[in-house]
Structure formats: C-alpha cells, structure tokens
Scaffold this active site. Structure first.
Site, short mmCIF file in Angstrom:
data_model
loop_
_atom_site.label_atom_id
_atom_site.label_comp_id
_atom_site.label_asym_id
_atom_site.label_seq_id
_atom_site.Cartn_x
_atom_site.Cartn_y
_atom_site.Cartn_z
CE LYS A 22 -1.71 1.64 4.03
NZ LYS A 22 -1.44 3.08 4.25
CG ASN A 23 2.52 2.69 3.60
OD1 ASN A 23 1.34 3.03 3.47
ND2 ASN A 23 3.08 2.48 4.77
CB CYS A 118 -4.05 6.77 11.04
SG CYS A 118 -4.59 5.30 10.20
NE ARG A 123 1.05 10.04 10.65
CZ ARG A 123 0.56 9.05 9.90
NH1 ARG A 123 -0.68 8.69 10.00
NH2 ARG A 123 1.34 8.44 9.04
CG ASP A 309 3.13 1.34 9.52
OD1 ASP A 309 2.80 2.18 10.37
OD2 ASP A 309 3.26 1.61 8.31
NE ARG A 401 -6.86 4.76 5.56
CZ ARG A 401 -5.97 5.37 6.31
NH1 ARG A 401 -6.22 5.60 7.58
NH2 ARG A 401 -4.84 5.77 5.81
C1 UD1 Z 1 4.82 6.58 6.38
C2 UD1 Z 1 3.84 5.44 6.22
C3 UD1 Z 1 3.27 5.03 7.56
C4 UD1 Z 1 4.39 4.72 8.55
C5 UD1 Z 1 5.40 5.86 8.60
C6 UD1 Z 1 6.61 5.55 9.45
C7 UD1 Z 1 2.94 5.91 4.02
C8 UD1 Z 1 1.75 6.27 3.20
N1 UD1 Z 1 2.76 5.88 5.34
O1 UD1 Z 1 4.07 7.67 6.91
O2 UD1 Z 1 2.45 3.88 7.37
O3 UD1 Z 1 3.85 4.52 9.83
O4 UD1 Z 1 5.85 6.19 7.28
O5 UD1 Z 1 7.24 4.41 8.99
O6 UD1 Z 1 3.99 5.58 3.49
N2 UD1 Z 1 7.11 14.17 10.74
C9 UD1 Z 1 7.25 15.50 11.01
N3 UD1 Z 1 7.14 16.40 9.97
C10 UD1 Z 1 6.91 15.99 8.70
C11 UD1 Z 1 6.79 14.62 8.42
C12 UD1 Z 1 6.90 13.72 9.47
O7 UD1 Z 1 7.44 15.89 12.15
O8 UD1 Z 1 6.83 16.85 7.80
C13 UD1 Z 1 7.23 13.18 11.83
C14 UD1 Z 1 5.97 12.37 12.03
O9 UD1 Z 1 5.03 13.02 12.85
C15 UD1 Z 1 6.52 11.12 12.65
C16 UD1 Z 1 7.88 10.95 11.97
O10 UD1 Z 1 8.19 12.23 11.45
O11 UD1 Z 1 6.71 11.29 14.02
C17 UD1 Z 1 7.92 9.93 10.85
O12 UD1 Z 1 6.88 10.19 9.94
P1 UD1 Z 1 7.00 9.84 8.39
O13 UD1 Z 1 8.12 8.91 8.18
O14 UD1 Z 1 6.96 11.09 7.61
O15 UD1 Z 1 5.64 9.05 8.14
P2 UD1 Z 1 4.70 9.13 6.88
O16 UD1 Z 1 5.50 9.31 5.64
O17 UD1 Z 1 3.57 10.04 7.14
#
Ligand code: UD1
Length: 422
Positions: A22-23, A118, A123, A309, A401
């Site tokens: 999915k991701n 979620c 986030r 995850d 989802r």
């Molecule tokens: C992706 C995955 C999700 C997984 C996560 C971590 C997808 C669609 N989703 O989510 O299933 O749980 O990676 O492996 O691929 N953060 C910030 N600022 C930002 C972006 C992130 O502070 O601009 C923080 C987040 O709140 C979190 C951490 O960074 O604490 C990691 O998040 P991130 O790796 O970005 O997760 P996603 O890409 O949203």
C-alpha cells in the site's frame, strides 16, 4: 457499517499470498504527475486508500484505469487540468500530500490541502514543505491549503532532513527528478518503499543513486517518460500475517514474502521462540502446539529497525506471551489506541508515555472491540484468533484502507472469520 466476527479456533495451516505494498503504491501513483507519458503499475493492492489516491489524481485531471480487477493501474497525466488538491479528498488520507512535489516540479504551481489520515499523533508536514522550499519553491499557507509556486522551475539543492521521514523523502525525491542540477538528500528514509519509488522513477528516465541508504543523489532531467513497474511486496501485510500462526499456533507460508523486507521483525519474532524459514516461494512461520511465546521487548525505529506499523500487531502477540514485555513507540506519539481495546479482551497492558508494558496472560477472551486506526484494527483480529469465544470488530473501514480480503486470506488457513455487512 461492516463488522468482522472472529471465533478463536486454534492453530492455522495454509498459505497466504502477500499483496503489493500500500505505502509503495501510494507514492508510486503520484509519480504519474511528473510525466505526460503513461505509467503502468502492476501488483497493485486493492484497497480503499488506493481508491482514495485514484479519486485525488482524477480530480486533478489524471486518468487512472484499474485493470485486471485492480491489480494493474494504468495512469496518465497528459491532460492535467487542475492543480488544486481539495480538502474533501486530502483529509481522508495523509499520503495525499505526495501530489505536491510532482505537480510543482512539472508545472511550477500546485495548491494542496493540509492532510488528514490515521489519528496517530500530530503528524505535521513541515519536513515536506521545508524540502520543497530548499528546492526553490515559494510556499504560502492560507485557509488550510499550501499554495506552492516555482515560476522559474525547481533548482537542485543539498537537503539534510532533521529527522527521518518517509513521506518527505518521497516528495523531495520526486520533485528533484525534474529540478535543474543536482540534489542531495541527507538523512533520507531507507524504507523499501523509497527504493521501489526510485526504481520506478529511474525506469521513467530519472537519474538517481543511493536509494536504500541515507544519502540519495538526484541529477535533474528535462522530462520523464513512461514506464511499467511492479509494486514491491507489502512488508507490513507480510509481518501481520506472519504473526497469525505465531499467535494462533500452526504453520503458514506467506507467498512472495522476502527476508530483507522484514529482517528486524523476523529477528524479534525468532527471539519469542517462533520459527521462521525462507522457502522458494516466500517465508514460512511455525509455532508448535502448546508452547507459549517468550515475552520480548521492542522499540520501533525507521527502517531497517522494527517498523512502527507492526507495533500494534506485535503487541497482540505479547498479550499471550510468557512474561512481561516493554514496547516502546519512538516514531508516533499516541500510537497505543489498540491497548484499551486489547484490554477488553483480557490483556494486561499499562501505557506510560511512549512505552507499553504488557504482562502476558494464558488466554484472551472474545469481546466487542472497536478499530481506531488501520494497524490497531488488524491487531485486534490477530488477538481474536487466539481468544476464547467470539470477537466482534466494529468500524472495519479502517481495516479496508490497508488489508485486502482479510477474511479470505485468514479463512483459507482455517480461521473462523466472517464479515457482516452493515
Ligand atoms: C509513512 C507510512 C506510515 C508509517 C510511517 C513511518 C505511508 C503512506 N505511510 O508515513 O504507514 O507509519 O511512514 O514508517 O507511506 N514528521 C514531522 N514532519 C513531517 C513529516 C513527518 O514531524 O513533515 C514526523 C511524524 O510526525 C513522525 C515521523 O516524522 O513522528 C515519521 O513520519 P513519516 O516517516 O513522515 O511518516 P509518513 O510518511 O507520514
């Protein structure tokens, strides 16, 4: 609203095919926005998140044709006629922010609503925005939307992420493929989904090196072409189904599973006493009858560490382990919403800050429970496989989802699981 009813009935036996990730697919689909030429994704998973991304891309004027029952997605952005990603779609899924970088890189402007997804912590998307600014974008946050412009096109830059972010790395990687000059992404995410995206972009004509390490180097090109790309196997679905025989007992072979996608998870699973072996077709997991698994501590971390995850699903296993385990969540605060629901099934869990302490019990018991997010919902199904009596899982839309045909896949291994349409 649908619900799922599981009646714990002992060991599982059989095989489960693992779908495309999915991701990965959610990052690959927006890559269509970088090019006029067709992009075909094979091995796509059939999930509601994919349908949400389809609706988002279509709202921008892209074409997305699901073929072969949705396992192939034929995408084209040759007639893009809208550069605004509306709140009504974006709010459903955080990955929607991934349309920002590609649209901006190709056409020099984009407006994208700030995302939802979620409810597992704050986030924010600040890392995405800072990376695009470093590439020369002018950003303006107004009325819940990011208004982005790059009138003269994006320019390559050295970007050092202050923390590892999967999504921000993907957004920056896609944008940089069409930026003028060289971009270096430092402290980049190393997840297999990033490497998969880089492979696809390369097939489209991008010049990328270093994916899968923490430094990715991108040499911008004038334009990208078309490609056909198979989506990598879903390591989270894989880990989830590997936990099914670990929890219920028995032996299950996960077809298409590959060790390098889940090495840290497998190391931990073996520490609990569960057997895992590579087979020509995937990964086989076995737990002998009667033997309880050992309590084992876990701390989530970016890849190659233990994935956040899989934390909820692993907690389900620890609920019936012999001893006390500590599960530390280091990626997302507030990602223990499954704990109170597992407690309703007789689990003993205490959460203090970012750590859950789980004292294993001999037996869980079925109960009515509520899915609060995607991974939490499947952890409740796993727990139900080992529980006495019937568990009714409500709010199944979270599950849909991210997991296709859960009932069929577990049912084929002997689990008593059915969906009740509501
Ligand atoms: C992706 C995955 C999700 C997984 C996560 C971590 C997808 C669609 N989703 O989510 O299933 O749980 O990676 O492996 O691929 N953060 C910030 N600022 C930002 C972006 C992130 O502070 O601009 C923080 C987040 O709140 C979190 C951490 O960074 O604490 C990691 O998040 P991130 O790796 O970005 O997760 P996603 O890409 O949203």
């Amino acid at each position: 609203m649908d619900s799922i009813i599981v009646t714990g009935n002992g060991p599982l036996q059989g095989e489960i095919p693992i779908a495309g990730a999915k991701n990965a697919c959610l990052a690959l689909m927006p890559a269509t926005l970088l090019s006029d030429a067709p992009l075909t994704l094979t091995n796509a998973p059939r999930l509601s998140d994919i349908r949400t991304m389809t609706a988002l891309l279509e709202s921008l004027g892209a074409e997305v044709a699901p073929l072969q029952d949705g396992q192939v997605l034929a995408l084209s952005s040759h007639a893009l006629d809208n550069h605004t990603a509306d709140y009504e779609i974006v709010r459903k899924m955080r990955a929607s922010i991934l349309v920002l970088g590609p649209m901006l890189a190709r056409d020099g402007h984009a407006v994208v609503s700030l995302p939802g997804g979620c409810a597992i912590g704050a986030r924010p998307v600040d890392l995405h925005l800072r990376a695009l600014e470093a590439l020369g974008a002018e950003l303006d946050l107004r009325d819940g939307y990011v208004h982005a412009r790059a009138p003269g096109g994006l320019k390559g830059a050295v970007i050092e992420f202050p923390m590892v972010s999967v999504g921000a790395t993907e957004n920056a990687l896609m944008a940089a493929t069409l930026a003028r000059g060289t971009t270096v992404l430092k402290n980049a995410a190393r997840e297999p989904e990033i490497a998969d995206l880089a492979r696809c972009l390369r097939a489209m004509g991008a010049q990328i090196e270093g994916e899968g390490t923490d430094t990715i180097i991108i040499e911008g090109v004038q334009a990208l072409g078309g490609a056909t790309h198979p989506v990598v196997a879903d390591r989270i679905e894989l880990g989830t189904y590997m936990l099914a025989p670990a929890i219920a007992g028995g032996e299950v072979e996960c077809l298409g599973g590959r060790m390098e996608l889940v090495q840290a998870f497998v190391d931990t699973l073996r520490d609990t006493g569960v057997e895992v072996e590579e087979t020509p077709r995937g990964l086989r997991v076995r737990r002998g009858d009667g033997a309880r698994v050992r309590a084992t501590d876990v701390a989530t971390a970016p890849f190659p560490g233990f994935p956040t995850d899989l934390q909820a699903q692993f907690m389900a296993l620890m609920c019936t382990a012999d001893g006390v385990s500590h599960l530390e969540e280091r990626i997302f605060e507030n990602r223990f919403m499954h704990a109170p629901e597992l407690t309703r099934m007789g689990a003993r869990i205490e959460v203090h800050g970012g750590t859950a302490t789980v004292t294993g019990v001999e037996r869980l018991r079925g109960a009515p429970v509520m899915a609060t997010d995607l991974r939490a919902s499947v952890s409740l199904i796993l727990a139900a496989l080992a529980a006495e009596g019937e568990t009714v899982l409500n709010r199944v839309y979270h599950l849909d989802r991210g997991y296709e045909r859960v009932e069929e896949k577990l049912g084929a291994c002997g689990a008593r699981i059915e969906r009740v349409k509501g």
